[in-house]
Design an enzyme around this catalytic site. Structure first.
Site, PDB file in Angstrom:
ATOM      1  N   ASN A 209       0.849  -1.201   0.000  1.00 57.12           N
ATOM      2  CA  ASN A 209       0.000   0.000   0.000  1.00 57.12           C
ATOM      3  C   ASN A 209       0.879   1.243   0.000  1.00 57.12           C
ATOM      4  O   ASN A 209       2.104   1.147  -0.032  1.00 57.12           O
ATOM      5  CB  ASN A 209      -0.958  -0.025   1.188  1.00 57.12           C
ATOM      6  CG  ASN A 209      -0.203  -0.181   2.495  1.00 57.12           C
ATOM      7  OD1 ASN A 209       0.563   0.681   2.883  1.00 57.12           O
ATOM      8  ND2 ASN A 209      -0.407  -1.317   3.156  1.00 57.12           N
ATOM      9  N   ALA A 274       1.284   0.738  11.795  1.00 59.42           N
ATOM     10  CA  ALA A 274       1.617   0.131  10.494  1.00 59.42           C
ATOM     11  C   ALA A 274       0.366  -0.066   9.652  1.00 59.42           C
ATOM     12  O   ALA A 274      -0.708  -0.383  10.167  1.00 59.42           O
ATOM     13  CB  ALA A 274       2.303  -1.213  10.718  1.00 59.42           C
ATOM     14  N   ASP A 278      -3.846  -6.286   4.333  1.00 61.38           N
ATOM     15  CA  ASP A 278      -4.946  -7.086   4.881  1.00 61.38           C
ATOM     16  C   ASP A 278      -4.963  -8.506   4.331  1.00 61.38           C
ATOM     17  O   ASP A 278      -5.456  -9.419   4.966  1.00 61.38           O
ATOM     18  CB  ASP A 278      -6.285  -6.411   4.590  1.00 61.38           C
ATOM     19  CG  ASP A 278      -6.435  -5.143   5.417  1.00 61.38           C
ATOM     20  OD1 ASP A 278      -6.063  -5.176   6.606  1.00 61.38           O
ATOM     21  OD2 ASP A 278      -6.889  -4.118   4.881  1.00 61.38           O
ATOM     22  N   LYS A 288       9.336 -16.755 -10.879  1.00 64.47           N
ATOM     23  CA  LYS A 288       8.594 -15.603 -11.376  1.00 64.47           C
ATOM     24  C   LYS A 288       7.533 -16.063 -12.385  1.00 64.47           C
ATOM     25  O   LYS A 288       7.843 -16.830 -13.307  1.00 64.47           O
ATOM     26  CB  LYS A 288       9.563 -14.625 -12.037  1.00 64.47           C
ATOM     27  CG  LYS A 288       8.903 -13.329 -12.404  1.00 64.47           C
ATOM     28  CD  LYS A 288       9.896 -12.369 -13.032  1.00 64.47           C
ATOM     29  CE  LYS A 288       9.141 -11.190 -13.611  1.00 64.47           C
ATOM     30  NZ  LYS A 288       9.956 -10.421 -14.519  1.00 64.47           N
ATOM     31  N   PRO A 304      -2.351 -12.255   9.412  1.00 67.75           N
ATOM     32  CA  PRO A 304      -2.665 -12.245  10.849  1.00 67.75           C
ATOM     33  C   PRO A 304      -2.832 -10.798  11.313  1.00 67.75           C
ATOM     34  O   PRO A 304      -2.107  -9.917  10.855  1.00 67.75           O
ATOM     35  CB  PRO A 304      -1.429 -12.887  11.488  1.00 67.75           C
ATOM     36  CG  PRO A 304      -0.339 -12.724  10.482  1.00 67.75           C
ATOM     37  CD  PRO A 304      -0.998 -12.718   9.138  1.00 67.75           C
ATOM     38  N   ASP A 305      -3.818 -10.556  12.188  1.00 70.06           N
ATOM     39  CA  ASP A 305      -4.042  -9.193  12.687  1.00 70.06           C
ATOM     40  C   ASP A 305      -3.230  -9.007  13.975  1.00 70.06           C
ATOM     41  O   ASP A 305      -3.545  -9.588  15.017  1.00 70.06           O
ATOM     42  CB  ASP A 305      -5.540  -8.965  12.929  1.00 70.06           C
ATOM     43  CG  ASP A 305      -5.835  -7.485  13.133  1.00 70.06           C
ATOM     44  OD1 ASP A 305      -5.144  -6.841  13.957  1.00 70.06           O
ATOM     45  OD2 ASP A 305      -6.744  -6.972  12.461  1.00 70.06           O
ATOM     46  N   ILE A 306      -2.199  -8.193  13.885  1.00 73.64           N
ATOM     47  CA  ILE A 306      -1.266  -8.014  15.012  1.00 73.64           C
ATOM     48  C   ILE A 306      -1.974  -7.377  16.205  1.00 73.64           C
ATOM     49  O   ILE A 306      -1.895  -7.850  17.335  1.00 73.64           O
ATOM     50  CB  ILE A 306      -0.070  -7.136  14.565  1.00 73.64           C
ATOM     51  CG1 ILE A 306       0.614  -7.788  13.372  1.00 73.64           C
ATOM     52  CG2 ILE A 306       0.913  -6.904  15.709  1.00 73.64           C
ATOM     53  CD1 ILE A 306       1.481  -6.862  12.560  1.00 73.64           C
ATOM     54  N   PHE A 322      -4.731   2.423  14.660  1.00 73.06           N
ATOM     55  CA  PHE A 322      -5.023   3.454  13.652  1.00 73.06           C
ATOM     56  C   PHE A 322      -6.047   2.913  12.660  1.00 73.06           C
ATOM     57  O   PHE A 322      -6.026   1.718  12.346  1.00 73.06           O
ATOM     58  CB  PHE A 322      -3.748   3.865  12.911  1.00 73.06           C
ATOM     59  CG  PHE A 322      -2.957   4.890  13.676  1.00 73.06           C
ATOM     60  CD1 PHE A 322      -2.259   4.534  14.808  1.00 73.06           C
ATOM     61  CD2 PHE A 322      -2.935   6.213  13.257  1.00 73.06           C
ATOM     62  CE1 PHE A 322      -1.555   5.469  15.541  1.00 73.06           C
ATOM     63  CE2 PHE A 322      -2.231   7.160  13.975  1.00 73.06           C
ATOM     64  CZ  PHE A 322      -1.545   6.794  15.123  1.00 73.06           C
ATOM     65  N   LYS A 340     -11.354  -5.152  17.990  1.00 70.98           N
ATOM     66  CA  LYS A 340      -9.973  -5.565  18.280  1.00 70.98           C
ATOM     67  C   LYS A 340      -9.640  -5.460  19.765  1.00 70.98           C
ATOM     68  O   LYS A 340      -8.511  -5.759  20.169  1.00 70.98           O
ATOM     69  CB  LYS A 340      -9.000  -4.703  17.465  1.00 70.98           C
ATOM     70  CG  LYS A 340      -9.208  -4.854  15.959  1.00 70.98           C
ATOM     71  CD  LYS A 340      -8.088  -4.216  15.166  1.00 70.98           C
ATOM     72  CE  LYS A 340      -8.453  -4.186  13.694  1.00 70.98           C
ATOM     73  NZ  LYS A 340      -7.318  -4.407  12.807  1.00 70.98           N
TER      74      LYS A 340
HETATM   75  O1  C5P Z   1      -8.913  -3.276  10.392  1.00 67.51           O
HETATM   76  P1  C5P Z   1      -7.855  -2.321   9.977  1.00 67.51           P
HETATM   77  O2  C5P Z   1      -6.794  -2.931   9.119  1.00 67.51           O
HETATM   78  O3  C5P Z   1      -8.354  -1.044   9.390  1.00 67.51           O
HETATM   79  O4  C5P Z   1      -7.169  -1.900  11.374  1.00 67.51           O
HETATM   80  C1  C5P Z   1      -6.115  -1.007  11.405  1.00 67.51           C
HETATM   81  C2  C5P Z   1      -5.340  -1.159  12.676  1.00 67.51           C
HETATM   82  O5  C5P Z   1      -5.028  -2.517  12.924  1.00 67.51           O
HETATM   83  C3  C5P Z   1      -4.003  -0.457  12.602  1.00 67.51           C
HETATM   84  O6  C5P Z   1      -3.672  -0.040  13.905  1.00 67.51           O
HETATM   85  C4  C5P Z   1      -3.065  -1.543  12.106  1.00 67.51           C
HETATM   86  O7  C5P Z   1      -1.737  -1.303  12.477  1.00 67.51           O
HETATM   87  C5  C5P Z   1      -3.638  -2.774  12.776  1.00 67.51           C
HETATM   88  N1  C5P Z   1      -3.510  -4.001  11.976  1.00 67.51           N
HETATM   89  C6  C5P Z   1      -2.691  -5.004  12.434  1.00 67.51           C
HETATM   90  N2  C5P Z   1      -2.567  -6.158  11.712  1.00 67.51           N
HETATM   91  C7  C5P Z   1      -3.255  -6.341  10.574  1.00 67.51           C
HETATM   92  C8  C5P Z   1      -4.092  -5.322  10.098  1.00 67.51           C
HETATM   93  C9  C5P Z   1      -4.196  -4.155  10.825  1.00 67.51           C
HETATM   94  O8  C5P Z   1      -2.050  -4.834  13.474  1.00 67.51           O
HETATM   95  N3  C5P Z   1      -3.130  -7.462   9.884  1.00 67.51           N
END
Ligand code: C5P
Length: 414
Positions: A209, A274, A278, A288, A304-306, A322, A340
């Site tokens: 992005n 960060a 997604d 390639k 994975p969502d950190i 954020f 979250k």
């Molecule tokens: O759901 P969304 O991606 O909009 O959420 C954004 C927030 O979640 C940000 O703080 C981003 O750093 C965190 N995030 C994360 N891991 C992901 C996606 C988003 O920590 N895979």
């Protein structure tokens, strides 16, 4: 502590020690500060403006009524611009004029007009320094909150020995560095995630992005200024990260998660800035994909969502997330706050040519039942305001550190 992005207005007055101010400018600029030199007419008898201009990379200001420069940035704007006003060397005449509250030249006018902290480093002949008139002026200035750096003792240019020498530029640099800093986060370990991640498709291509990492780096700097120890876990970013942070470079979301979890045990605050990708390709290839190959559908899976992973932990740091949104900022941010299980969500508007890079922006800081709008302003200023906001939310009392360590041991309900 960092001087990076600090705006220092350096006044230089008529003293033989004016040459030391050149070295001070060099040290401040080297540390990343923006320095605007203002010379009194007498200072120009000792050092040429060109020397300061070369070192500060900015035109020196000298006159109160210079229509051309006033049009570009008026003396009032200049007074507002400064994070700190430093006068080094400050002559006996300068001290007297400041003590009187005169405003008949640029420097004294700026000192009256600024709300920033003012530091003066007097330098003069010992007898002049010890004269009761000078001492009374110093006393009056200290009473009004001006920070006076005591002159060093030693042999002077006039041949006398005693107090009156301008302290070494390195010492003055350290005084400026510590200036006005509220080190409310001393003892806190904060992790900041910053920048984009890259999710490989094949060895040559990836999904990512437009994030530049500027906001994350500004947040790391602002936390360092408040005395926190900072680990900056960043994806590929456009700018060099703060040298005072412990920096960990990663590429993918999985790596960012791994590095964050490794360090989250001894961390009391996580600022997840960060722009984590997604989705990632389900099966990145080792070879390639050829252009000639038939266009195929790219199968994606969520990364994975950190932030959410940390939100699920029984004992977790204070969590700030954020939300980059194109519409309904507050509602979307609050929904993410709940989903979250984080403490604060910071929404920023993005759109074509908006929200990324250098431009000024606005933030909406959302918690379970309130919203605070910050800006529009530069990312550096917003980062400082946001860190102040976080600090105040953590504990209205001064014992932020105790509070955070206690918070670490409990589960937040949201
Ligand atoms: O759901 P969304 O991606 O909009 O959420 C954004 C927030 O979640 C940000 O703080 C981003 O750093 C965190 N995030 C994360 N891991 C992901 C996606 C988003 O920590 N895979």
């Amino acid at each position: 502590m960092t001087l990076r992005y600090r705006k220092i207005l350096l006044g230089v007055t008529g003293s033989i020690a004016a040459y030391k101010a050149c070295e001070l400018v060099r040290l401040l600029v080297q540390d990343g500060a923006e320095v605007q030199v203002v010379m009194s007419p007498a200072a120009e008898q000792f050092v040429g403006a060109m020397t300061f201009e070369a070192l500060s990379r900015k035109p020196v200001r000298t006159a109160l009524f210079d229509r051309e420069v006033e049009m570009a940035m008026s003396h009032i704007e200049l007074a507002r611009w400064a994070d700190a006003v430093v006068i080094a060397p400050a002559s006996a005449n300068c001290l007297a004029r400041l003590a009187m509250g005169l405003a008949d030249d640029l420097l004294t006018t700026l000192c009256l007009a600024t709300r920033a902290p003012v530091v003066i480093a007097p330098a003069m002949n010992t007898a002049m320094w010890e004269n009761p008139a000078t001492q009374a002026h110093v006393h009056a200035l200290v009473e009004r909150g001006v920070q006076v750096v005591s002159p060093a003792v030693g042999e002077q240019a006039c041949g006398e020995t005693g107090p009156g020498r301008l302290p070494d530029p390195e010492y003055l640099r350290a005084v400026i560095e510590d200036l006005g800093t509220d080190r409310a986060l001393q003892g806190i370990h904060a992790i900041v995630t910053a920048g984009p991640t890259r999710e490989p498709i094949d060895p040559a291509r990836f999904i990512s992005n437009f994030s530049t990492g500027r906001m994350g780096c500004a947040l790391a700097d602002a936390l360092l200024e408040r005395g926190a120890r900072v680990t900056l876990i960043h994806g590929p970013i456009d700018i060099p990260p703060s040298s005072d942070a412990d920096c960990v470079a990663v590429t993918t979301a999985a790596e960012m998660l791994e590095e964050t979890l490794k360090r989250s045990e001894d961390c009391q605050l996580l600022v997840a800035n960060a722009a984590v990708a997604d989705w990632r390709p389900c099966a990145p290839t080792d070879r390639k994909t050829k252009k000639a190959q038939e266009v195929r559908t790219l199968e994606l899976e969520p990364t994975p969502d950190i932030l959410a992973t940390l939100g699920q932990q029984a004992s977790r740091p204070y969590l700030v997330g954020f939300a980059a949104e194109t519409e309904d900022l507050e509602e979307n941010a609050r929904a993410k706050l709940r989903a979250k299980n984080v403490d604060l969500m910071v929404a920023n508007r993005i759109g074509p040519n908006h929200g990324f890079g250098d431009a000024e922006t606005t933030l909406e800081v959302v918690d379970a039942d309130s919203v605070t709008r910050l800006g529009p302003d530069s990312k550096n200023t917003l980062a400082r305001q946001l860190v102040d906001h976080i600090t105040a939310r953590l504990s209205p009392a001064s014992s932020v550190v105790d509070f955070l360590h206690a918070a670490r041991r409990t589960t937040h309900s949201g």
